[in-house]
Design a protein around this motif. Structure first.
Motif, PDB file in Angstrom:
ATOM      1  N   PRO A 159      -2.906 -73.901  11.661  1.00 51.68           N
ATOM      2  CA  PRO A 159      -3.025 -75.290  11.206  1.00 51.68           C
ATOM      3  C   PRO A 159      -2.719 -75.413   9.719  1.00 51.68           C
ATOM      4  O   PRO A 159      -3.059 -74.531   8.927  1.00 51.68           O
ATOM      5  N   VAL A 160      -2.077 -76.516   9.351  1.00 53.43           N
ATOM      6  CA  VAL A 160      -1.684 -76.749   7.966  1.00 53.43           C
ATOM      7  C   VAL A 160      -2.069 -78.177   7.577  1.00 53.43           C
ATOM      8  O   VAL A 160      -1.694 -79.122   8.274  1.00 53.43           O
ATOM      9  N   PRO A 161      -2.822 -78.376   6.499  1.00 57.61           N
ATOM     10  CA  PRO A 161      -3.173 -79.750   6.105  1.00 57.61           C
ATOM     11  C   PRO A 161      -1.942 -80.531   5.662  1.00 57.61           C
ATOM     12  O   PRO A 161      -1.060 -79.997   4.986  1.00 57.61           O
ATOM     13  N   LEU A 162      -1.885 -81.803   6.072  1.00 56.16           N
ATOM     14  CA  LEU A 162      -0.781 -82.681   5.714  1.00 56.16           C
ATOM     15  C   LEU A 162      -1.296 -83.876   4.928  1.00 56.16           C
ATOM     16  O   LEU A 162      -2.445 -84.298   5.087  1.00 56.16           O
ATOM     17  N   SER A 163      -0.417 -84.447   4.120  1.00 58.39           N
ATOM     18  CA  SER A 163      -0.721 -85.699   3.438  1.00 58.39           C
ATOM     19  C   SER A 163      -0.412 -86.837   4.389  1.00 58.39           C
ATOM     20  O   SER A 163       0.744 -87.138   4.669  1.00 58.39           O
ATOM     21  N   SER A 164      -1.441 -87.444   4.945  1.00 60.13           N
ATOM     22  CA  SER A 164      -1.277 -88.584   5.827  1.00 60.13           C
ATOM     23  C   SER A 164      -2.549 -89.422   5.740  1.00 60.13           C
ATOM     24  O   SER A 164      -3.283 -89.311   4.760  1.00 60.13           O
ATOM     25  N   LYS A 165      -2.848 -90.216   6.751  1.00 64.10           N
ATOM     26  CA  LYS A 165      -4.013 -91.093   6.682  1.00 64.10           C
ATOM     27  C   LYS A 165      -4.945 -90.837   7.861  1.00 64.10           C
ATOM     28  O   LYS A 165      -4.507 -90.660   9.001  1.00 64.10           O
ATOM     29  N   ALA A 166      -6.246 -90.832   7.579  1.00 64.15           N
ATOM     30  CA  ALA A 166      -7.242 -90.819   8.645  1.00 64.15           C
ATOM     31  C   ALA A 166      -7.272 -92.197   9.300  1.00 64.15           C
ATOM     32  O   ALA A 166      -6.784 -93.174   8.739  1.00 64.15           O
ATOM     33  N   PRO A 167      -7.871 -92.323  10.502  1.00 60.94           N
ATOM     34  CA  PRO A 167      -7.909 -93.623  11.178  1.00 60.94           C
ATOM     35  C   PRO A 167      -8.706 -94.660  10.387  1.00 60.94           C
ATOM     36  O   PRO A 167      -9.524 -94.318   9.529  1.00 60.94           O
ATOM     37  N   PRO A 168      -8.521 -95.949  10.686  1.00 56.65           N
ATOM     38  CA  PRO A 168      -9.256 -97.006   9.978  1.00 56.65           C
ATOM     39  C   PRO A 168     -10.771 -96.892  10.108  1.00 56.65           C
ATOM     40  O   PRO A 168     -11.499 -97.357   9.230  1.00 56.65           O
ATOM     41  N   TYR A 169     -11.260 -96.283  11.194  1.00 60.81           N
ATOM     42  CA  TYR A 169     -12.707 -96.146  11.390  1.00 60.81           C
ATOM     43  C   TYR A 169     -13.275 -94.882  10.760  1.00 60.81           C
ATOM     44  O   TYR A 169     -14.468 -94.602  10.886  1.00 60.81           O
ATOM     45  N   SER A 170     -12.442 -94.118  10.066  1.00 59.37           N
ATOM     46  CA  SER A 170     -12.899 -92.884   9.432  1.00 59.37           C
ATOM     47  C   SER A 170     -13.474 -93.154   8.047  1.00 59.37           C
ATOM     48  O   SER A 170     -12.938 -93.974   7.295  1.00 59.37           O
ATOM     49  N   PRO A 171     -14.543 -92.457   7.660  1.00 60.16           N
ATOM     50  CA  PRO A 171     -15.042 -92.581   6.292  1.00 60.16           C
ATOM     51  C   PRO A 171     -14.055 -92.040   5.271  1.00 60.16           C
ATOM     52  O   PRO A 171     -14.208 -92.280   4.073  1.00 60.16           O
ATOM     53  N   ASN A 181      -5.580 -84.805   8.846  1.00 59.81           N
ATOM     54  CA  ASN A 181      -4.334 -84.762   9.604  1.00 59.81           C
ATOM     55  C   ASN A 181      -3.693 -83.408   9.361  1.00 59.81           C
ATOM     56  O   ASN A 181      -3.591 -82.964   8.219  1.00 59.81           O
ATOM     57  N   ILE A 182      -3.262 -82.769  10.431  1.00 57.14           N
ATOM     58  CA  ILE A 182      -2.682 -81.431  10.277  1.00 57.14           C
ATOM     59  C   ILE A 182      -1.334 -81.333  10.982  1.00 57.14           C
ATOM     60  O   ILE A 182      -1.015 -82.097  11.881  1.00 57.14           O
ATOM     61  N   GLY A 183      -0.541 -80.381  10.511  1.00 58.71           N
ATOM     62  CA  GLY A 183       0.594 -79.879  11.260  1.00 58.71           C
ATOM     63  C   GLY A 183       0.193 -78.535  11.830  1.00 58.71           C
ATOM     64  O   GLY A 183      -0.792 -77.930  11.373  1.00 58.71           O
ATOM     65  N   VAL A 184       0.924 -78.057  12.812  1.00 54.43           N
ATOM     66  CA  VAL A 184       0.595 -76.773  13.428  1.00 54.43           C
ATOM     67  C   VAL A 184       1.864 -75.947  13.596  1.00 54.43           C
ATOM     68  O   VAL A 184       2.858 -76.425  14.171  1.00 54.43           O
ATOM     69  N   LEU A 185       1.819 -74.718  13.101  1.00 47.55           N
ATOM     70  CA  LEU A 185       2.877 -73.755  13.368  1.00 47.55           C
ATOM     71  C   LEU A 185       2.545 -73.043  14.673  1.00 47.55           C
ATOM     72  O   LEU A 185       1.470 -72.453  14.808  1.00 47.55           O
ATOM     73  N   HIS A 192       9.322 -66.456  17.865  1.00 48.73           N
ATOM     74  CA  HIS A 192       9.820 -67.820  17.748  1.00 48.73           C
ATOM     75  C   HIS A 192       8.760 -68.706  17.106  1.00 48.73           C
ATOM     76  O   HIS A 192       7.568 -68.572  17.385  1.00 48.73           O
ATOM     77  N   ARG A 193       9.228 -69.660  16.291  1.00 47.03           N
ATOM     78  CA  ARG A 193       8.310 -70.481  15.490  1.00 47.03           C
ATOM     79  C   ARG A 193       8.723 -71.952  15.569  1.00 47.03           C
ATOM     80  O   ARG A 193       9.880 -72.293  15.268  1.00 47.03           O
ATOM     81  N   ILE A 194       7.779 -72.794  15.962  1.00 47.48           N
ATOM     82  CA  ILE A 194       7.993 -74.245  15.968  1.00 47.48           C
ATOM     83  C   ILE A 194       6.917 -74.880  15.097  1.00 47.48           C
ATOM     84  O   ILE A 194       5.725 -74.604  15.256  1.00 47.48           O
ATOM     85  N   PHE A 195       7.347 -75.736  14.175  1.00 43.36           N
ATOM     86  CA  PHE A 195       6.396 -76.452  13.331  1.00 43.36           C
ATOM     87  C   PHE A 195       6.305 -77.890  13.825  1.00 43.36           C
ATOM     88  O   PHE A 195       7.288 -78.635  13.830  1.00 43.36           O
ATOM     89  N   TYR A 196       5.094 -78.295  14.231  1.00 43.20           N
ATOM     90  CA  TYR A 196       4.845 -79.611  14.818  1.00 43.20           C
ATOM     91  C   TYR A 196       4.044 -80.451  13.838  1.00 43.20           C
ATOM     92  O   TYR A 196       2.940 -80.063  13.440  1.00 43.20           O
ATOM     93  N   ALA A 197       4.597 -81.591  13.431  1.00 42.79           N
ATOM     94  CA  ALA A 197       3.930 -82.429  12.433  1.00 42.79           C
ATOM     95  C   ALA A 197       4.282 -83.894  12.679  1.00 42.79           C
ATOM     96  O   ALA A 197       5.113 -84.479  11.973  1.00 42.79           O
TER      97      ALA A 197
END
Length: 305
Positions: A159-171, A181-185, A192-197
């Protein structure tokens, strides 16, 4: 390794039920050459039988019916899903968990931040405790800690932390935390390597090796322009302000991805307003010239040993 795109659209799907933008109206009446899509989710397997589900979209039952590989039929009650990984706590990535309540306890991998959102602001985990329960498996992003999913041998996830937004109901909505929000290798035993984000708000130095060294990047394709929703009069928000890097313009996704020659480049989580859904649009042609693909429901990315 096999990666199956179950759903390739952003929240609301395509066409969106209440939208009459050019894309949605056009795909309904046949004036736009485009393919309908369900809401974003993928499944990954090393053997074609045991799968890890990434996100549980509101369209999950439709997606399961369309992909027979997810139901191996080994017993009266069975599933090919060995575990579920959540990349965030957004509604369009978690509501489908309710549809899985008839089975055994759900093994769900997510960060502490996502677990907090799903037990407080949108208490899905609490509701499911009255049915099948959720067995939380913590995902650590600082520093990134690789993990495996029991029952899905041959795969490793980082798992890799990403710059994005938490949901509106999140503190954390206006107070971003690593892990919202994360991406995952995703790696198999053959290397073989796939990066999903699917939620990618901005580039950061720690993401460089994940983009540069992957065989395939399956990444945020939500909006074409930063002001897409503003111009259409849908919402007074920019793409970047809600955590999605637009494809076009200076510093956009096209410019970013062309920096990395190695990976296959595929966009996912595509909003219904995005002109790239029109297969005859100049925007789609621009992506093609840049060597960037647009994912679709049922797309299979297959890496053999």
């Amino acid at each position: 390794m096999q990666l199956l795109v179950l759903g390739s659209a952003a929240g609301g799907g395509f066409p969106q039920w209440n939208c009459n933008c050019r894309n949605c109206a056009g795909v309904r009446d046949g004036s736009v050459r485009a393919t309908p899509r369900t809401q974003s989710s993928i499944a990954v397997s090393a053997n074609g039988t045991d799968w890890v589900l990434f996100n549980a979209s509101p369209d999950i039952l439709t997606q399961f019916k369309a992909n027979r590989a997810l139901q191996p039929g080994r017993a009266l009650r069975d599933t090919g899903i060995a575990g579920i990984v959540l990349i965030d706590a957004q509604i369009d990535h978690t509501t489908g968990l309710f549809m899985l309540r008839e089975g055994k306890p759900l093994d769900v991998w997510c960060t502490p931040q996502v677990r907090e959102d799903l037990t407080t602001g949108n208490p899905i985990f609490n509701v499911l405790s009255h049915f099948c329960t959720v067995r939380w498996q913590p995902v650590q992003t600082t520093p990134p800690s690789p993990f495996i999913v029991s029952g899905a041998a041959g795969l490793r996830f980082t798992p890799v932390p990403l710059s994005s937004k938490a949901p509106p109901y999140s503190p954390h909505r206006e107070d971003p935390h690593p892990g919202d929000n994360i991406g995952v290798l995703i790696e198999d035993e053959s290397g073989h390597r796939i990066f999903y984000a699917p939620g990618f708000g901005a580039m950061a130095p720690h993401l460089e090796p994940f983009l540069a060294d992957a065989d395939c990047v399956l990444i945020d394709g939500t909006f074409w322009t930063d002001d897409e929703m503003i111009k259409l009069g849908i919402a007074p928000k920019t793409s970047r302000s809600i955590g999605h890097l637009p494809q076009s313009g200076p510093g956009g996704m096209i410019e970013l991805l062309t920096r990395f020659p190695k990976p296959r480049k595929v966009l996912i989580h595509i909003n219904n307003t995005n002109p790239i859904l029109d297969e005859d649009s100049p925007e789609r042609a621009e992506l093609t010239r840049a060597g960037i693909e647009v994912s679709y429901d049922g797309m299979l990315i297959d890496y053999q040993p």
